[in-house]
Design a protein around this motif. Structure first.
Motif, short mmCIF file in Angstrom:
data_model
loop_
_atom_site.label_atom_id
_atom_site.label_comp_id
_atom_site.label_asym_id
_atom_site.label_seq_id
_atom_site.Cartn_x
_atom_site.Cartn_y
_atom_site.Cartn_z
N LYS A 96 0.84 -1.19 0.00
CA LYS A 96 0.00 0.00 0.00
C LYS A 96 0.88 1.25 0.00
O LYS A 96 2.05 1.20 0.38
N CYS A 97 0.28 2.34 -0.43
CA CYS A 97 0.99 3.62 -0.54
C CYS A 97 0.14 4.70 0.10
O CYS A 97 -1.05 4.86 -0.24
N CYS A 98 0.73 5.45 1.00
CA CYS A 98 0.03 6.53 1.71
C CYS A 98 0.63 7.87 1.27
O CYS A 98 1.85 8.07 1.37
N CYS A 114 5.82 -1.92 2.43
CA CYS A 114 6.26 -3.09 1.68
C CYS A 114 6.08 -4.37 2.51
O CYS A 114 5.64 -4.33 3.66
N LYS A 115 6.42 -5.48 1.90
CA LYS A 115 6.32 -6.77 2.58
C LYS A 115 7.31 -6.84 3.75
O LYS A 115 8.30 -6.09 3.78
N ARG A 119 9.01 -0.17 5.60
CA ARG A 119 8.37 1.07 5.21
C ARG A 119 9.41 2.03 4.62
O ARG A 119 10.47 2.23 5.20
N LYS A 120 9.07 2.59 3.49
CA LYS A 120 9.95 3.58 2.85
C LYS A 120 9.21 4.91 2.81
O LYS A 120 8.14 5.03 2.23
#
Length: 383
Positions: A96-98, A114-115, A119-120
């Motif tokens: 998902k992307c926030c 990410c899996k 988190r990036k």
């Protein structure tokens, strides 16, 4: 503003950013009540692109917090593109992307979940900007082509990546012709290779155009939208008028809309040439003409060969109503003829693209009664 994209829609968002990156160097991001808008325009004002993602596209969408005005920002395209650089990575690892817009810190925060709990977080600086608006009405264009993106994508595969422009027209037997456009030097004796693809009428969902009509436009921008439409399995519609008038490329879905508006080459001989014949579509050279080199990007052409057609209209819905710049094709006026640069006898006519002018102006106090067309030449001092 805060929105959450999940699943395969993350890759769809990334593909849209890749398509926009083929147009301009700046991205205008504006959260609206009817969805998130991503817009861009190229430096020569001859191409405009917009994607509108509906609220249903997101798992969570909030245009603004209660009591807060809607924000809009402008960021560098390469900064936002770096977040979605690897589409394969988005598909395989990103869940998902926030995306959130913080007005206090002037940061656009994009966080990729990410899996394995990785988190990036990308903190992108932005500038407050005025709304980039472009008014265009595809229904005003008399000619319409509509086909699956896969059909058009296969048709442009034989064209080399270095090809700058392509001619689209209706040939004999109502076959749609795609032909590489090459500008031949007047004193050149070398004949360049021309690629032509022909598509039958039965492959189109809609074909509303007579035989003989043709337009020439930039292939690079067209590839961008076509690549997105093909990956999303959406049909592509092409609305166009006479050469020199803007061509509108659209895709529509319940979750998103995409519009690309491209300038077309103003060449009166296109209508008279036979698209079904092997003759090339080249300007007729003048006698004793001096050679001119072909330029791949019409932003690099002689600046005097560009005309800008600007038409402003101001809404009266409220104090935040924004003016818009019209891309709708309109008849040429006497002022336009006067503004055309004079040509020296014995020189070939310059390649002429109609440069589309886009506005980015805050709402004035007074609203004009109607559209006010203005025709002017580009100059070196314009930004």
């Amino acid at each position: 503003m805060k929105c959450l994209v999940t699943g395969g829609n993350v890759k769809v968002l990334g593909k849209a950013v890749h398509s926009l990156s083929r147009i301009g160097d700046e991205l205008y991001l504006e959260p609206l009540e009817d969805g998130l808008s991503l817009r861009t325009v190229n430096s020569s004002r001859s191409a405009y692109a917009c994607f509108l993602f509906a609220p249903l596209f997101f798992q969570q969408y909030q245009a603004a917090t209660p009591g807060q005005d809607l924000l809009r920002c402008k960021i560098l395209m390469k900064s936002f593109l770096s977040v979605f650089r690897s589409l394969a990575m988005l598909e395989k690892t990103v869940e998902k992307c926030c995306i959130s817009l913080n007005d206090r810190s002037s940061r656009l925060v994009v966080q990729l979940h990410c899996k394995y709990g990785v988190r990036k977080t990308h903190n992108l600086s932005f500038q407050d900007c005025e709304s980039l608006q472009a008014v265009f009405d595809p229904s005003l264009c008399p000619h319409v082509l509509r086909a699956p993106a896969r059909i058009l994508g296969e048709a442009i595969l034989p064209f080399p990546p270095t090809l700058a422009e392509v001619t689209l027209g209706i040939g004999r037997g109502r076959r749609v012709i795609l032909r590489s456009y090459l500008e031949e030097e007047a004193d050149s004796t070398v004949k360049a290779m021309v690629t032509e693809m022909s598509i039958g009428e039965e492959d189109f969902q809609q074909l509303q155009a007579p035989e003989g009509v043709a337009i020439t436009f930039c292939l690079k921008e067209f590839r961008g939208l076509l690549s997105f439409a093909e990956s999303a399995h959406l049909p592509l519609s092409i609305h166009f008028d006479a050469p020199g008038r803007p061509a509108i490329f659209t895709i529509e879905d319940s979750l998103l809309d995409g519009h690309f508006v491209l300038a077309t080459l103003s060449e009166p001989n296109l209508h008279s040439q036979d698209l079904g014949s092997p003759e090339l579509h080249r300007p007729v050279p003048q006698l004793q003409a001096s050679s001119t080199s072909h330029l791949d990007d019409f932003a690099s052409d002689d600046i005097d060969s560009y005309m800008i057609a600007m038409e402003t209209t101001v809404g009266s819905e409220g104090p935040r109503a924004l003016p818009s710049i019209s891309l709708s094709p309109g008849p040429a006026s006497e002022e336009e003829d006067e503004a055309e640069p004079s040509t020296v006898p014995g020189t070939p006519p310059p390649k002429k693209f109609r440069s589309l002018f886009f506005g980015s102006i805050l709402a004035p106090v007074h609203s004009p009664q109607g559209p006010n067309p203005v025709l002017a030449e580009d100059s070196d001092g314009e930004g």
